[in-house]
Scaffold this active site. Structure first.
Site, PDB file in Angstrom:
ATOM      1  N   ASP A 109     -11.361   2.578   4.787  1.00 23.48           N
ATOM      2  CA  ASP A 109     -11.424   2.063   3.416  1.00 23.48           C
ATOM      3  C   ASP A 109     -12.643   2.553   2.634  1.00 23.48           C
ATOM      4  O   ASP A 109     -12.786   2.236   1.459  1.00 23.48           O
ATOM      5  CB  ASP A 109     -11.414   0.527   3.421  1.00 23.48           C
ATOM      6  CG  ASP A 109     -10.015  -0.047   3.559  1.00 23.48           C
ATOM      7  OD1 ASP A 109      -9.042   0.723   3.490  1.00 23.48           O
ATOM      8  OD2 ASP A 109      -9.889  -1.277   3.736  1.00 23.48           O
TER       9      ASP A 109
ATOM     10  N   LEU B   2      -6.987   7.456  10.928  1.00 24.00           N
ATOM     11  CA  LEU B   2      -6.253   6.194  11.036  1.00 24.00           C
ATOM     12  C   LEU B   2      -4.924   6.181  10.297  1.00 24.00           C
ATOM     13  O   LEU B   2      -3.944   5.653  10.799  1.00 24.00           O
ATOM     14  CB  LEU B   2      -7.132   5.030  10.548  1.00 24.00           C
ATOM     15  CG  LEU B   2      -8.348   4.720  11.434  1.00 24.00           C
ATOM     16  CD1 LEU B   2      -9.084   3.500  10.912  1.00 24.00           C
ATOM     17  CD2 LEU B   2      -7.932   4.488  12.882  1.00 24.00           C
TER      18      LEU B   2
ATOM     19  N   CYS C 109       0.818  -1.219   0.000  1.00 22.29           N
ATOM     20  CA  CYS C 109       0.000   0.000   0.000  1.00 22.29           C
ATOM     21  C   CYS C 109       0.845   1.259   0.000  1.00 22.29           C
ATOM     22  O   CYS C 109       1.872   1.329   0.657  1.00 22.29           O
ATOM     23  CB  CYS C 109      -0.905   0.036   1.219  1.00 22.29           C
ATOM     24  SG  CYS C 109      -2.165  -1.211   1.206  1.00 22.29           S
TER      25      CYS C 109
ATOM     26  N   PRO D 269       3.725   0.654  10.541  1.00 22.62           N
ATOM     27  CA  PRO D 269       4.847  -0.071  11.126  1.00 22.62           C
ATOM     28  C   PRO D 269       4.406  -1.407  11.713  1.00 22.62           C
ATOM     29  O   PRO D 269       3.329  -1.515  12.296  1.00 22.62           O
ATOM     30  CB  PRO D 269       5.355   0.875  12.213  1.00 22.62           C
ATOM     31  CG  PRO D 269       4.256   1.842  12.470  1.00 22.62           C
ATOM     32  CD  PRO D 269       3.473   1.934  11.201  1.00 22.62           C
TER      33      PRO D 269
ATOM     34  N   ASP E  77       5.919  -2.765  14.068  1.00 24.51           N
ATOM     35  CA  ASP E  77       6.479  -2.822  15.426  1.00 24.51           C
ATOM     36  C   ASP E  77       5.520  -3.465  16.421  1.00 24.51           C
ATOM     37  O   ASP E  77       5.949  -4.182  17.328  1.00 24.51           O
ATOM     38  CB  ASP E  77       6.831  -1.409  15.928  1.00 24.51           C
ATOM     39  CG  ASP E  77       7.921  -0.764  15.097  1.00 24.51           C
ATOM     40  OD1 ASP E  77       8.410  -1.447  14.177  1.00 24.51           O
ATOM     41  OD2 ASP E  77       8.272   0.395  15.352  1.00 24.51           O
TER      42      ASP E  77
END
Length: 422
Positions: free
Chosen positions: A307, A329, A116, A122, A124
């Site tokens: 989305d 987001l 994307c 991330p 993480d």
């Protein structure tokens, strides 16, 4: 390279059938790595991202047989635990093999994700959670190298922020871990609910499905017998066709949906003055005498989905007044704005807030370029009402997530043709 040629102003009518959800199918394919048997998945959408993920299963040593919208996958023969850059770079969802591979084999290497173009996502949160389950993780030369020689251990995982992919990865890892894993601040998306239900139906003990606290009792590295299942309907594809009905202000029935999954989208369409009829597995959009402006804030499920914001931005260009969209987001998720401006939209950006001054009939066809999957669907919607002809380039983004888009649109009366660039 291919492009879509759309002539605007055509009347749409009838009904459209929604495909299986790409965002449910991807983690479910990853989940087959936990299985000891051949696994049958039905209602599989025929989109590029799914085919890419199946190629990844092949590269790992698994096999599959695909017929139309059904696939049989066997991962018992997997003999390779490296997900290489050439596949992962094209699709971030490839990171979903990390949890299952590590849980099953005790080691794996997964390339850092690509895919994307909508800002940083991330990994993480995934890695920190796996470390809490006893994994040793290094990032070397662009690869995540993870080891847990004695298997993963159940742990209490508290996500710092809601993460869909992180929740999916840890649910799958926990299914084969030793002991009990508790996930706090878990994502609640329908796609995660289905993943948990498939595992539960296959013998994994899971509590709290659909809530922000999921408790999973692992099998201690024993592979599971995964029962056949069908992928849930794609709520984002459904929302996109609902917007197609709304932007053209025509009646359209959308079949094979779960209306409960569409509540946030239905609510915003009702705010915009549309009547939405709901049956057990369909919704029908009725035309309105005035499209009203709307204010949207994207947030985690069951809130308004990120989305769907691009599609609603296209719709807001036809509203009578000023709408706002606050993207909470992801950063860089307004790349469709510059292309909508080329069509004549009146949109102003201030950080993560877009202000759309709507006016019915304000768009005019021209050449535009898709920048990511959902942005490209917004351009398709805008083209349906633009005066004249719109050519949408780089539609490979659309093919990642929409099954037979031009075919479905043509069936309901739109003038859409796919052509090759000269």
């Amino acid at each position: 390279m291919e492009y879509l040629k759309i002539v605007g102003g055509k009347d749409i009518s009838g009904s459209v059938e929604i495909s299986g959800a790409k965002n449910a199918a991807l983690p479910l394919i990853a989940c087959t790595i936990l299985g000891k048997n051949e696994i049958t998945i039905g209602n599989l959408p025929n989109v590029v991202d799914i085919n890419t993920f199946l190629k990844l299963i092949l590269k790992l040593g698994g096999s599959f047989v695909k017929e139309e919208n059904k696939v049989k996958i066997n991962t018992s023969t997997i003999n390779n635990t490296t997900a290489t850059y050439d596949i992962v770079k094209t699709m971030r969802a490839s990171i979903l093999v990390l949890g299952p591979l590590l849980a099953r084999f005790g080691h794996c290497e997964v390339s850092l994700p690509g895919g994307c173009a909508i800002g940083q996502r991330p990994v993480d949160l995934h890695l920190k959670a796996l470390e809490q389950m006893g994994a040793k993780i290094e990032i070397l030369q662009g690869y995540i190298k993870a080891t847990a020689p004695n298997g993963l251990k159940g742990a209490k995982i508290v996500f710092d922020k809601v993460t869909v992919g992180g929740t999916e990865n840890i649910v799958m890892a926990a299914a084969l871990a030793h002991g009990v894993t508790t996930i706090i601040n878990a994502a609640k998306e329908p796609e995660i609910v289905q993943l948990c239900e498939v595992l539960a139906n296959s013998g994994v003990k899971i509590e709290g499905i659909g809530t922000s606290k999921i408790v999973i009792e692992g099998t201690g590295q024993k592979l599971i017998d995964i029962k056949p299942f069908d992928v849930i309907p794609d709520r984002i594809e459904a929302g996109t066709y609902m917007c197609a009905a709304a932007i053209t202000n025509k009646k359209l029935k959308i079949n094979k949906v779960i209306p409960l999954h569409l509540e946030a989208v239905i609510s915003k369409l009702e705010e915009m003055n549309f009547e939405v009829l709901q049956d057990e597995n369909s919704v029908t959009i009725l035309p309105t005498n005035e499209i009203k402006p709307v204010n949207i804030i994207t947030t985690e499920y069951p809130g308004f989905p990120t989305d769907m914001q691009a599609q609603f931005m296209a719709l807001a260009t036809q509203a009578n007044g000023t709408s706002t969209i606050d993207e909470r987001l992801f950063e860089n998720r307004f790349m469709h704005v510059s292309e909508l401006l080329r069509l004549g939209a009146d949109i102003h950006l201030n950080g993560n807030i877009a202000t759309i001054n709507g006016k019915m009939g304000s768009l005019n066809g021209t050449d535009v370029m898709a920048t990511d999957l959902r942005a490209s669907s917004a351009l398709v919607l805008a083209a349906l009402v633009a005066n004249g002809e719109t050519n949408i380039h780089r539609i490979y983004h659309l093919d990642r997530g929409y099954e037979n888009l031009e075919g479905k649109l043509s069936l309901i009366g739109a003038d859409v043709k796919r052509s090759k660039e000269d």
